[in-house]
Design an enzyme around this catalytic site. Structure first.
Site, PDB file in Angstrom:
ATOM      1  N   CYS A 156       5.872 -44.416 -46.027  1.00  0.00           N
ATOM      2  CA  CYS A 156       4.851 -43.743 -45.202  1.00  0.00           C
ATOM      3  C   CYS A 156       3.602 -44.589 -44.985  1.00  0.00           C
ATOM      4  O   CYS A 156       2.782 -44.257 -44.133  1.00  0.00           O
ATOM      5  CB  CYS A 156       4.466 -42.414 -45.837  1.00  0.00           C
ATOM      6  SG  CYS A 156       5.816 -41.239 -45.731  1.00  0.00           S
TER       7      CYS A 156
HETATM    8  N1  COA Z   1      12.892 -21.877 -48.211  1.00  0.00           N
HETATM    9  C1  COA Z   1      12.516 -20.886 -49.051  1.00  0.00           C
HETATM   10  N2  COA Z   1      12.096 -21.128 -50.318  1.00  0.00           N
HETATM   11  C2  COA Z   1      12.087 -22.396 -50.748  1.00  0.00           C
HETATM   12  C3  COA Z   1      12.506 -23.456 -49.921  1.00  0.00           C
HETATM   13  C4  COA Z   1      12.904 -23.171 -48.612  1.00  0.00           C
HETATM   14  N3  COA Z   1      13.285 -24.117 -47.752  1.00  0.00           N
HETATM   15  N4  COA Z   1      12.373 -24.620 -50.618  1.00  0.00           N
HETATM   16  C5  COA Z   1      11.923 -24.286 -51.835  1.00  0.00           C
HETATM   17  N5  COA Z   1      11.759 -22.958 -51.921  1.00  0.00           N
HETATM   18  C6  COA Z   1      11.319 -22.174 -53.065  1.00  0.00           C
HETATM   19  C7  COA Z   1      11.629 -22.861 -54.379  1.00  0.00           C
HETATM   20  O1  COA Z   1      12.929 -22.557 -54.810  1.00  0.00           O
HETATM   21  C8  COA Z   1      10.566 -22.288 -55.274  1.00  0.00           C
HETATM   22  O2  COA Z   1      10.972 -21.010 -55.707  1.00  0.00           O
HETATM   23  P1  COA Z   1      10.618 -20.491 -57.182  1.00  0.00           P
HETATM   24  O3  COA Z   1       9.121 -20.442 -57.230  1.00  0.00           O
HETATM   25  O4  COA Z   1      11.273 -19.154 -57.220  1.00  0.00           O
HETATM   26  O5  COA Z   1      11.206 -21.491 -58.116  1.00  0.00           O
HETATM   27  C9  COA Z   1       9.365 -22.092 -54.361  1.00  0.00           C
HETATM   28  O6  COA Z   1       9.896 -22.032 -53.043  1.00  0.00           O
HETATM   29  C10 COA Z   1       8.364 -23.203 -54.463  1.00  0.00           C
HETATM   30  O7  COA Z   1       9.042 -24.456 -54.331  1.00  0.00           O
HETATM   31  P2  COA Z   1       8.297 -25.833 -54.442  1.00  0.00           P
HETATM   32  O8  COA Z   1       9.302 -26.929 -54.237  1.00  0.00           O
HETATM   33  O9  COA Z   1       7.462 -25.853 -55.679  1.00  0.00           O
HETATM   34  O10 COA Z   1       7.380 -25.720 -53.142  1.00  0.00           O
HETATM   35  P3  COA Z   1       6.024 -26.432 -52.820  1.00  0.00           P
HETATM   36  O11 COA Z   1       4.982 -25.429 -52.646  1.00  0.00           O
HETATM   37  O12 COA Z   1       5.739 -27.581 -53.728  1.00  0.00           O
HETATM   38  O13 COA Z   1       6.320 -27.023 -51.361  1.00  0.00           O
HETATM   39  C11 COA Z   1       6.795 -29.165 -50.348  1.00  0.00           C
HETATM   40  C12 COA Z   1       7.334 -27.991 -51.179  1.00  0.00           C
HETATM   41  C13 COA Z   1       7.853 -30.239 -50.247  1.00  0.00           C
HETATM   42  C14 COA Z   1       6.440 -28.642 -48.966  1.00  0.00           C
HETATM   43  C15 COA Z   1       5.508 -29.714 -51.019  1.00  0.00           C
HETATM   44  O14 COA Z   1       5.726 -29.879 -52.403  1.00  0.00           O
HETATM   45  C16 COA Z   1       5.039 -31.017 -50.440  1.00  0.00           C
HETATM   46  O15 COA Z   1       4.900 -31.199 -49.242  1.00  0.00           O
HETATM   47  N6  COA Z   1       4.660 -31.967 -51.323  1.00  0.00           N
HETATM   48  C17 COA Z   1       4.082 -33.225 -50.914  1.00  0.00           C
HETATM   49  C18 COA Z   1       5.179 -34.143 -50.617  1.00  0.00           C
HETATM   50  C19 COA Z   1       4.744 -35.397 -49.918  1.00  0.00           C
HETATM   51  O16 COA Z   1       3.641 -35.584 -49.523  1.00  0.00           O
HETATM   52  N7  COA Z   1       5.702 -36.246 -49.768  1.00  0.00           N
HETATM   53  C20 COA Z   1       5.535 -37.414 -49.047  1.00  0.00           C
HETATM   54  C21 COA Z   1       6.804 -37.536 -48.310  1.00  0.00           C
HETATM   55  S1  COA Z   1       6.851 -39.000 -47.465  1.00  0.00           S
END
Ligand code: COA
Length: 373
Positions: A156
């Site tokens: 990125c």
């Molecule tokens: N639909 C519904 N629920 C979902 C889901 C989906 N597609 N994906 C995950 N969940 C659920 C999980 O199972 C979890 O459930 P639980 O609380 O019962 O265990 C809950 O939602 C939270 O999941 P989590 O993975 O902790 O979500 P989050 O709030 O961290 O969001 C991202 C996920 C990926 C959007 C976020 O972590 C993110 O963007 N992080 C930064 C990543 C980044 O900058 N990366 C750079 C990439 S180049």
């Protein structure tokens, strides 16, 4: 030190949009299929049933509402779940070169330059579709630029790191005018069967012209005041795709060969590093965050960007200060902050300051302070 400016930018938007609802419908159809196929194993506790994805979660957790892709066919088919991109003959222009060329032409036009004025092309992105010959050299030939060209990958942060390379190549006397191109073809590396990440990425291409200030024709150029790059190893955002994969045929196609991440950890670990990185740069340059008219930030997660803005500028910051483009484009890897820059710089007047900042896999952080000429 030679003054160097960014004198033009360009954006190529792929032909097909996919909304969250479309993506979730296809993912949930895949879940039904998987759970049906594994019904008895699920009943015996040998396999875990897959849960549904939801548009509400995606929007709330990331801010993403839709994304663009080069090829839509296959992505939404629950039996396929990837773009069906036909193998190309070596005599054809590669997909990434064609995307990059469209963005580059716009950047050249803004900079009031012809292709032959450019003496270095850097293609910088998260993935290149082949190892060699470089996509940049293919673009050099197709556009008719002079000098030399190369590809570089820093996930990125590829765009900001490449702009830093371009500036240093000009300051060091190796080039006068550089095209930095980011053809982000992310969809073939997205795991559309993975609930945690099936919604994250979109395809796009961006480009900027970087040149010696004394040569610039464009009225709307931005002087590069300061650059800072940092990296620190982490496997929390990773793809094991690579040229060695075929040597272990049983594992050549396992999910770790696609993008995967520990999103929560990334969120928590990257944020403090971003603050520290920027604080150091601002202190060295004696710039206060309030002096920036705009922050063109990396576009991975709206909540992450809001944290960065809050830490730098406090509460009650206008939405236009750190524009969000990920709602429409999703995470476009290194192109995200460049899209934000491209679409939100027209109102700058002489002396206005802006910050271009990327963060992501590696970990990597790249930040560039720009001043409107
Ligand atoms: N639909 C519904 N629920 C979902 C889901 C989906 N597609 N994906 C995950 N969940 C659920 C999980 O199972 C979890 O459930 P639980 O609380 O019962 O265990 C809950 O939602 C939270 O999941 P989590 O993975 O902790 O979500 P989050 O709030 O961290 O969001 C991202 C996920 C990926 C959007 C976020 O972590 C993110 O963007 N992080 C930064 C990543 C980044 O900058 N990366 C750079 C990439 S180049």
């Amino acid at each position: 030190m030679k003054k160097v400016v960014i004198s033009g930018s360009g954006l190529f938007v792929p032909p097909h949009a996919i909304s969250n609802d479309e993506l979730v419908d296809s993912y949930n159809a895949y879940v039904d299929l998987f759970n049906q196929q594994h019904e008895s194993d699920i009943g015996e506790g040998k396999v875990t049933a897959l849960p549904y994805s939801s548009s509400e979660f995606i929007n709330k957790a990331s801010g993403i509402n839709s994304r663009y892709v080069m090829v839509k066919e296959g992505i939404l088919d629950p039996n396929i779940m990837m773009p069906l991109i036909a193998d190309q003959d070596s005599s054809e222009l590669s997909m990434q070169a064609s995307m990059g060329i469209e963005a580059a032409k716009q950047a050249l036009e803004q900079a009031k330059l012809q292709a032959e004025d450019i003496d270095l092309v850097i293609v910088a992105c998260a993935y290149t579709q082949r190892a060699y010959p470089a996509i940049a050299i293919e673009i050099q030939q197709a556009l008719g630029t002079k000098g030399f060209a190369y590809d570089m990958l820093v996930a990125c942060s590829s765009a900001t790191f490449a702009i830093a390379n371009a500036v240093n190549s000009i300051r060091g006397g190796m080039a006068n005018r550089v095209l930095v191109i980011n053809p982000e073809l992310t969809s073939p590396q997205s795991n559309f069967k993975d609930r945690d990440s099936h919604f994250i990425f979109g395809d796009v291409a961006t480009a900027v012209v970087v040149e010696k200030q004394e040569l610039a024709h464009a009225e709307n150029a931005f002087n590069v005041l300061s650059m800072n790059c940092m990296t620190e190893f982490s496997s929390n955002i990773r793809s094991n795709f690579g040229f060695v994969n075929r040597c272990d045929p049983d594992k050549a196609d396992t999910p770790d060969k696609l993008f995967h991440q520990q999103g929560r950890k990334v969120f928590k670990e990257l944020l403090p590093r971003i603050y520290q990185h920027l604080d150091k740069q601002f202190e060295a340059e004696q710039i206060k965050p309030e002096e920036f008219k705009r922050l063109w930030l990396h576009q991975a997660n709206i909540n992450m960007n809001m944290f960065v803005v809050k830490k730098l500028l406090g509460d009650n910051v206008e939405a236009t200060t750190a524009p969000i483009v990920l709602d429409k484009f999703a995470n476009t890897a290194s192109a995200g902050s460049i899209i934000a820059f491209h679409e939100n710089k027209a109102d700058f007047v002489t002396g206005d300051l802006g910050l271009l900042c990327s963060f992501g896999a590696g970990y990597s952080i790249g930040s560039i302070v720009l001043e409107k000429c």
